[in-house]
Design an enzyme around this catalytic site. Sequence first.
Site, mmCIF file in Angstrom:
data_model
loop_
_atom_site.group_PDB
_atom_site.id
_atom_site.type_symbol
_atom_site.label_atom_id
_atom_site.label_comp_id
_atom_site.label_asym_id
_atom_site.label_seq_id
_atom_site.Cartn_x
_atom_site.Cartn_y
_atom_site.Cartn_z
ATOM 1 N N GLU A 192 -90.177 87.899 65.840
ATOM 2 C CA GLU A 192 -89.411 87.934 65.453
ATOM 3 C C GLU A 192 -89.416 86.868 64.647
ATOM 4 O OE1 GLU A 192 -88.051 85.138 68.533
ATOM 5 O OE2 GLU A 192 -87.847 86.639 69.800
ATOM 6 N N GLU A 245 -88.536 91.882 74.644
ATOM 7 C CA GLU A 245 -88.620 90.232 75.378
ATOM 8 C C GLU A 245 -86.806 90.358 76.630
ATOM 9 O OE1 GLU A 245 -89.535 87.157 73.148
ATOM 10 O OE2 GLU A 245 -90.827 88.148 72.296
HETATM 11 O O1 AHR Z 1 -91.685 84.814 75.563
HETATM 12 C C1 AHR Z 1 -90.900 83.028 74.568
HETATM 13 C C2 AHR Z 1 -91.422 83.728 72.509
HETATM 14 O O2 AHR Z 1 -89.658 83.932 72.923
HETATM 15 C C3 AHR Z 1 -92.209 84.702 72.567
HETATM 16 O O3 AHR Z 1 -93.662 84.159 71.514
HETATM 17 C C4 AHR Z 1 -91.387 85.280 71.323
HETATM 18 O O4 AHR Z 1 -90.991 85.916 70.659
HETATM 19 C C5 AHR Z 1 -89.750 84.221 71.735
HETATM 20 O O5 AHR Z 1 -89.143 83.614 71.060
#
Ligand code: AHR
Length: 503
Positions: A173, A292
Site C-alpha cells: 500500500e 487483501e
Molecule cells: O490487513 C490489515 C491492514 O490493512 C494491512 O496491514 C494493510 O495493508 C491494510 O491497510
Amino acid sequence: MKKARIILDKDFIIGEIDKRIFGSFIEHLGRAVYGGIYEPGHPEADELGFRKDVTELVRKLDVPIVRYPGGNFVSGFNWEDSVGPREARPKRLDLAWFTTETNEVGLHEFADWAGKAGSDLMYAINLGNRGPEQARDIVEYANHPSGSKFSDMRIANGKKDPFGIKLWCLGNEMDGPWQMGQKRAKEYGRVANEAAKMMKWVDPSIEVVACGSSSSEMPTFGAWEMEMLDECYENVDYVSLHRYYANPTGDTPGFLARTMDMDDFIKSVVAVCDAIKGKKHSKHIVNLSFDEWNVWYHSREQDEEIWKQDKWNRALPLLEDIYNFEDALLVGSMLITLLRNADRVKVACLAQLVNVIAPIMTRNGGGAWAQTIYYPFMHASKYGRGTALKTLTDSPVYSCQDYDDVPYIDAVATMDGKGNVTVFAVNRDSKEDYELEIDLRSFGGLSLSEHILLHNDDVRAVNTEEKPDNVVPVAGPGGTVNDGRAIIKLPALSWNTIRFSGK
Ligand code: AHR
C-alpha cells in the site's frame, strides 16, 4: 417461491482457477502471530510453540499460500531482525500498529509453521523505509543455495536448503499516507522496477506483485496504477488490489451488493494493465493479486480505545472483528466475484487468517474457534478448484443506495478434472426463498451429490468460544435433477454450495 435460472455449459470457460486464489494473510499485527498461531506454554502448543488446534483449523481451510509478514508492518521491518539466534533478535517499536515487535517468530519459524499448515509463503519486502538493495538481500537469503554472504547466513542459522519462496510483494500500500515511506506513483514505480530487476537477477524463477492502490476509494486510484505500471510493467507479474467492506448503518441489501463494486474494481485494474501493455507494445501480461480482501469495521472503535490505554505493548488485541452471518454472505459473494474473474485474478488473500479480521479466533490460554466467514471460504477452497465456468444467470434484481440491477441470486460454477461441477450461490433476498433452475444439459448425466447450506434467521448471529456452532453449515434442502435440469431451493439469505457429480 421466486424463481431464478442459471445456464451452464462445459465449454463456456472463464479460465483455470489458480489455487492461490484461496490464499490468506498473516501479519505481525495484534494477536495474529503472538497469541494466534504461536503461544508457547498453551496446552495445544507443539514443540516449536505453535498451537496445534489453530494449525488444524487452518489446514481444514486448505490455504495454498499465506502472505507474510505484512501489511503496513512490513514498511518499517528489517528482515535481518527476524533471523538468527532468538535471544539476539531486537525488540522494535512497530510504527504501523503502535506495538512492540519482539521478533520471537521470524522467517524460519513462520516457514516451519506454514509447512505444518500446508501453505506456501508469499513474502512481502519493505519498500517503505528500505529499498531494492535489502530486497535482493532477502531473496538471496531465502532462495540462493549457498556460497554467498546471505545464503551462508541462512545455512548458519540452521536452514541448509533454500526456502524457495516463489511469490514476492514489492512493498505494501505504498500510496497510503498511513504507510511508512509513502511514495508517489512514479517514484514507487521506479523503486519497484529496480527491486524487481535485482530480485529476479538473484532468482529468475520468482514472481513479483507491484502495489496497486490501497483501495478503489483512493482519490488516486487508476492514475496510480497507470503511472506506476508505466515505470515497471515489464518486470512485474501482478498488480495488487485491496478492498474491505463495512455495514455501519445495518443496511443488509446495500451491504450484500458491495461485490458490484469489487467486480468494477477488478475490471478497472485489468483495463489499466492492458492499456499499459498496449502503450508499450508488449507481449507481457500483468495479472491481478487481490491480496487483501474481507469485511472490516466491527473493531474500529475498540482499537481506538486500546491505543488510548495501551500503546506499545506486545500483541495488543487489535482488529478483532467478530463476524456475523451477513458478513459470511458477503464473504461468499466476494469469493464468487474472485472466481468469476479467475482469468485475470491469479492470487487472492483473505485478510487475515487468525484473530486479526480473521476466520479463526483464539483466546490466550483458551480455545480456538471458527467465525461465520470461515465456512464460505472453506467450501470455496475445498470445492472451487479446477475451471471457472461462465454462469449465465437470470435473476430478479433490486436497487439499493449505491447500485441498481443487483441480482438477488449471485452465483458462479466450477468444474474439477473429473467432470464434477459445483455451483456457489448467495441468495441476497432477505424475504424470499428461491427455486433455482440450473441447466446442466451440456455435461450429460450429472447427479446432485450434496447441497451445503449456511443460513441463520438472524443476520447478526455470531459464533463465540462458548457457542462455536451457532452459525455452521448444514445439509440444504437440495432438489431434483431431470433431463439435465436441476431445481434447487435456495432459502432467503443463504450461502449455498451445490455439488453435482459426473458419471
Ligand atoms: O490487513 C490489515 C491492514 O490493512 C494491512 O496491514 C494493510 O495493508 C491494510 O491497510
